[in-house]
Design an enzyme around this catalytic site. Structure first.
Site, PDB file in Angstrom:
ATOM      1  N   ILE A   1       0.366   4.229   0.892  1.00 14.23           N
ATOM      2  CA  ILE A   1       0.289   5.115   2.051  1.00 14.23           C
ATOM      3  C   ILE A   1       0.554   4.361   3.354  1.00 14.23           C
ATOM      4  O   ILE A   1       0.348   4.904   4.435  1.00 14.23           O
ATOM      5  CB  ILE A   1      -1.069   5.846   2.122  1.00 14.23           C
ATOM      6  CG1 ILE A   1      -2.230   4.874   2.269  1.00 14.23           C
ATOM      7  CG2 ILE A   1      -1.254   6.737   0.909  1.00 14.23           C
ATOM      8  CD1 ILE A   1      -3.558   5.564   2.512  1.00 14.23           C
ATOM      9  N   GLU A   2       1.024   3.105   3.244  1.00 11.93           N
ATOM     10  CA  GLU A   2       1.424   2.370   4.438  1.00 11.93           C
ATOM     11  C   GLU A   2       2.905   2.027   4.356  1.00 11.93           C
ATOM     12  O   GLU A   2       3.750   2.908   4.484  1.00 11.93           O
ATOM     13  CB  GLU A   2       0.532   1.134   4.613  1.00 11.93           C
ATOM     14  CG  GLU A   2      -0.928   1.500   4.904  1.00 11.93           C
ATOM     15  CD  GLU A   2      -1.778   0.295   5.262  1.00 11.93           C
ATOM     16  OE1 GLU A   2      -1.408  -0.441   6.200  1.00 11.93           O
ATOM     17  OE2 GLU A   2      -2.824   0.095   4.611  1.00 11.93           O
ATOM     18  N   MET A   3       3.245   0.777   4.086  1.00  9.64           N
ATOM     19  CA  MET A   3       4.657   0.394   4.055  1.00  9.64           C
ATOM     20  C   MET A   3       5.338   0.747   2.728  1.00  9.64           C
ATOM     21  O   MET A   3       6.563   0.769   2.651  1.00  9.64           O
ATOM     22  CB  MET A   3       4.790  -1.098   4.342  1.00  9.64           C
ATOM     23  CG  MET A   3       4.357  -1.481   5.743  1.00  9.64           C
ATOM     24  SD  MET A   3       4.626  -3.247   6.069  1.00  9.64           S
ATOM     25  CE  MET A   3       4.087  -3.363   7.777  1.00  9.64           C
TER      26      MET A   3
ATOM     27  N   ASP B   1       0.841  -1.196   0.000  1.00 12.29           N
ATOM     28  CA  ASP B   1       0.000   0.000   0.000  1.00 12.29           C
ATOM     29  C   ASP B   1       0.881   1.253   0.000  1.00 12.29           C
ATOM     30  O   ASP B   1       1.730   1.429   0.868  1.00 12.29           O
ATOM     31  CB  ASP B   1      -0.897  -0.005   1.240  1.00 12.29           C
ATOM     32  CG  ASP B   1      -1.995   1.037   1.166  1.00 12.29           C
ATOM     33  OD1 ASP B   1      -1.677   2.216   0.890  1.00 12.29           O
ATOM     34  OD2 ASP B   1      -3.175   0.684   1.391  1.00 12.29           O
TER      35      ASP B   1
END
Length: 358
Positions: free
Chosen positions: A146-148, A144
């Site tokens: 906007i995550e990892m 993702d």
């Protein structure tokens, strides 16, 4: 027999053995079986936990999954782990409204807590149910943006190059070759061990604790269709999960910037519906709702009491939306909060088996 032929056979066998050692999922290897520690309360009231046939619980698999869960090695810059958004002290959720990824970008939904997920018989995970297994749930955050914000090939390469992990994968799965399937299998094994069943109310149910008059009235409010009417979506003492694991529009908004389950299915009838979260461990899992809009339990209770908003997909269970909610008295509100807090389990957030092993 010719000595060279015998030597050839020995070398061939050795090569086959080495090849098997490096292949994912060697059928001949058996790690140490590990049965989930199912609480007596769950044995009495629930069906057996959901354990995939191709990913049985093992001592080595759980240990590997625990290490991976807390290790930032899965993120592109080695700064973010699963535990960054699912902290033990927060009931394996995030105390921030929206989690922040490695690039400083905030997500759009509050991080769901992780516990008792082996009893999610509907097998839908995330607020919108887009993942159908715990293994599948662990796949998405790595890539993702906007995550990892990593790629699985890069994440796997980092794990493969680590000095410890190949041996741990050998112990858990019979292979030193890392792949994303085995990574997510290990993480899922660990997450299935996250069992919470030692709240004050659990002990009351088992006959080893007493509730105060306020807490007992709060339970009555919770169960009373003419007062709280909470049990339809969140279960009752005969269902210790405290969620129905089904999607509802609970009257938060008139229109939807986040379509929830409808975003996954494309069905307009599901726009603005989100999975009912468990009411366990509310003392640790603030803020509340899919978007973390409520910082306190008082705000949550006030929403259902007088803050319901009509929309085209509002759940029929929100029967009193035309009057804004169930219109609780201040005493009933206070007692309902007191009851809800009895569902929190201090031993869960402090369990040494669930902490960072690194």
């Amino acid at each position: 027999m010719n000595r060279n032929f015998i030597l050839y056979i020995l070398i061939t066998c050795l090569l086959i053995s080495c090849k098997k050692d490096d292949e994912s999922g060697d059928d001949g290897y058996m790690a140490t079986p590990l049965e989930l520690q199912v609480p007596p309360l769950f044995e009495d009231k629930l069906l057996p936990p959901v354990i995939p046939a191709d990913n049985p619980q093992t001592v080595e698999g759980v240990a590997l999954g625990r290490k991976l869960f807390f290790d930032p090695i899965l993120s592109a810059d080695n700064t973010m782990a699963c535990a960054s958004c699912h902290s033990p002290s927060s009931g394996f959720s995030d105390s921030r409204q929206f989690s922040i990824g490695i690039d400083g970008i905030a997500g759009r939904r509050n991080s769901m807590p992780l516990f008792n997920l082996a009893w999610n018989y509907t097998e839908n995970f995330f607020w919108d149910g887009r993942a159908v297994t715990l293994e599948n749930q662990a796949l998405e955050p790595v890539e993702d943006p906007i995550e990892m914000h990593n790629t699985w090939p890069e994440a796997v390469a980092s794990i493969q190059a680590d000095t410890e992990y190949p041996e741990l994968f050998q112990d858990a799965f019979g292979t030193t070759t890392v792949d994303r399937t085995l990574v997510t299998k290990a993480i899922a094994q660990f997450v299935r061990t996250l069992i919470s069943a030692n709240s004050k109310f659990d002990r009351y149910t088992m006959g080893t604790a007493q509730l105060t008059p306020s807490e007992l009235n709060g339970l009555n409010v919770f169960m009373d269709e003419n007062r709280g009417d909470c049990f339809h979506c969140h279960g009752n003492p005969n269902s210790p999960l405290w969620t129905d694991n089904i999607f509802h529009n609970n009257g938060l908004d008139e229109s939807f910037t986040d379509r929830g389950r409808g975003e996954v299915t494309g069905d307009p009838r599901e726009f603005g519906t989100f999975k009912s979260p468990s009411l366990r461990n509310l003392a640790y899992t603030a803020p509340y709702m899919h978007d973390g809009r409520f910082e306190t339990l008082e705000e949550v209770i006030n929403h259902y009491s007088e803050g319901l908003v009509y929309s085209s997909t509002i759940d029929p269970l929100m029967k009193k939306v035309d009057q804004g909610g169930v219109q609780l008295s201040e005493q009933d509100k206070a007692d309902l909060k007191a009851f809800l807090l009895t569902l929190s389990d201090p031993s869960f957030i402090s369990n040494p088996a669930f902490q960072n092993p690194n």
